[in-house]
Enzyme design. Structure first.
Site, PDB file in Angstrom:
ATOM      1  N   GLU A  51      69.289  84.349   7.507  1.00 10.21           N
ATOM      2  CA  GLU A  51      68.228  84.877   6.634  1.00 10.21           C
ATOM      3  C   GLU A  51      67.040  85.247   7.509  1.00 10.21           C
ATOM      4  OE1 GLU A  51      66.943  82.224   3.420  1.00 10.21           O
ATOM      5  OE2 GLU A  51      64.935  83.090   3.580  1.00 10.21           O
ATOM      6  N   ARG A  55      58.382  88.127   6.957  1.00 11.30           N
ATOM      7  CA  ARG A  55      57.043  87.599   7.220  1.00 11.30           C
ATOM      8  C   ARG A  55      56.461  88.153   8.508  1.00 11.30           C
ATOM      9  NH1 ARG A  55      58.396  81.274   6.741  1.00 11.30           N
ATOM     10  NH2 ARG A  55      59.749  81.494   4.923  1.00 11.30           N
ATOM     11  N   LYS A 139      68.206  79.270  -4.819  1.00 10.83           N
ATOM     12  CA  LYS A 139      67.600  78.552  -3.710  1.00 10.83           C
ATOM     13  C   LYS A 139      66.708  77.482  -4.347  1.00 10.83           C
ATOM     14  CE  LYS A 139      64.045  79.339  -0.186  1.00 10.83           C
ATOM     15  NZ  LYS A 139      63.681  80.198   0.951  1.00 10.83           N
TER      16      LYS A 139
HETATM   17  C1  3PG Z   1      61.869  79.150   3.948  1.00  7.65           C
HETATM   18  O1  3PG Z   1      61.335  80.201   4.157  1.00  7.65           O
HETATM   19  O2  3PG Z   1      62.903  79.046   3.292  1.00  7.65           O
HETATM   20  C2  3PG Z   1      61.200  77.924   4.481  1.00  7.65           C
HETATM   21  O3  3PG Z   1      60.032  78.220   5.160  1.00  7.65           O
HETATM   22  C3  3PG Z   1      62.087  77.119   5.350  1.00  7.65           C
HETATM   23  O4  3PG Z   1      61.553  75.839   5.375  1.00  7.65           O
HETATM   24  P1  3PG Z   1      61.619  74.928   6.678  1.00  7.65           P
HETATM   25  O5  3PG Z   1      60.714  75.605   7.700  1.00  7.65           O
HETATM   26  O6  3PG Z   1      61.056  73.589   6.261  1.00  7.65           O
HETATM   27  O7  3PG Z   1      63.031  74.848   7.135  1.00  7.65           O
END
Ligand code: 3PG
Length: 218
Positions: A51, A55, A139
């Site tokens: 994924e 951003r 999700k």
């Molecule tokens: C996302 O975008 O799904 C989250 O920022 C992932 O979260 P994590 O950095 O705690 O793994």
């Protein structure tokens, strides 16, 4: 119930995706030149579903570069917030879309799209909005803050046919606990791509992290 209903194949498309790997690395790629070696390192470590979050300015170019060069990988776009970003990600070659939340705009857009949406939910009511439109895969975000493993266990009774990809706060040591639940298909997270390893271009270390994660969850 809205007029826009999800085509039934979307659930199967998400299930096929999650069957490829129990862990989906979540990547924010700042330099497009990192995209391919990073993706290759993760695929080499046994994680072919990635994924790429929208951003960074490089995100769409990164999706395009990886999707073109690595047909064995499945490249999704994450942090998709509206229909415009959904369309741009599909144009770049994304084969699935992940959103942190589930707005009516996104749920409706996903209902008409060929590329499947994995909508993010945090509460039961948000999930029920998605269920009303035909969604069965979500999700669960941010997983640890939203109640983690215990919250997902509690959802098994009332929502027996719903499956989740929890993401947010999950790390190598906690991934297995989530994956042991019947209603968890896979987990996502950023821990597989530490910023310092990416900055250093230490791709072999990222392959090792992917391999260690897979060992820990199997
Ligand atoms: C996302 O975008 O799904 C989250 O920022 C992932 O979260 P994590 O950095 O705690 O793994």
């Amino acid at each position: 119930m809205t007029d826009t209903m999800l085509p039934p194949q979307t659930t199967a498309q998400i299930d096929d995706l999650c069957a490829l790997a129990p862990v989906i690395p979540v990547l924010t790629i700042e330099r497009v030149e990192d995209a391919l070696p990073l993706a290759e390192a993760l695929v080499a470590g046994g994680l072919p579903v990635l994924e790429i979050t929208l951003r960074s300015d490089a995100a769409l170019d990164a999706i395009e570069a990886i999707a073109r060069a690595l047909p064995e990988a499945r490249i999704g776009a994450g942090t998709v917030l509206n229909g415009e970003q959904y369309r741009a990600a599909c144009d770049a070659g994304a084969s699935f879309i992940v959103s942190p939340g589930a707005t009516a705009e996104l749920l409706d857009y996903g209902s008409g799209a060929e590329v499947p949406l994995l909508p993010g939910i945090h509460t039961v009511s948000e999930m029920m909005e998605g269920i009303a439109r035909g969604y069965r895969r979500f999700k669960f975000f941010p997983a640890e803050i939203a109640g983690g493993v215990n919250a997902l266990k509690a959802l098994q009774g009332p929502f027996a046919d719903i499956r989740f990809c929890p993401t947010g706060g999950i790390r190598a040591h906690s991934a297995a606990e989530y994956l042991a639940l019947d209603n968890v298909m896979c987990v996502g997270g950023t821990w597989l791509t530490p910023a310092e390893l990416v900055a250093a271009g230490d791709w072999p270390a990222i392959t090792r992290l992917a391999q260690q994660t897979l060992q820990a969850v199997r």
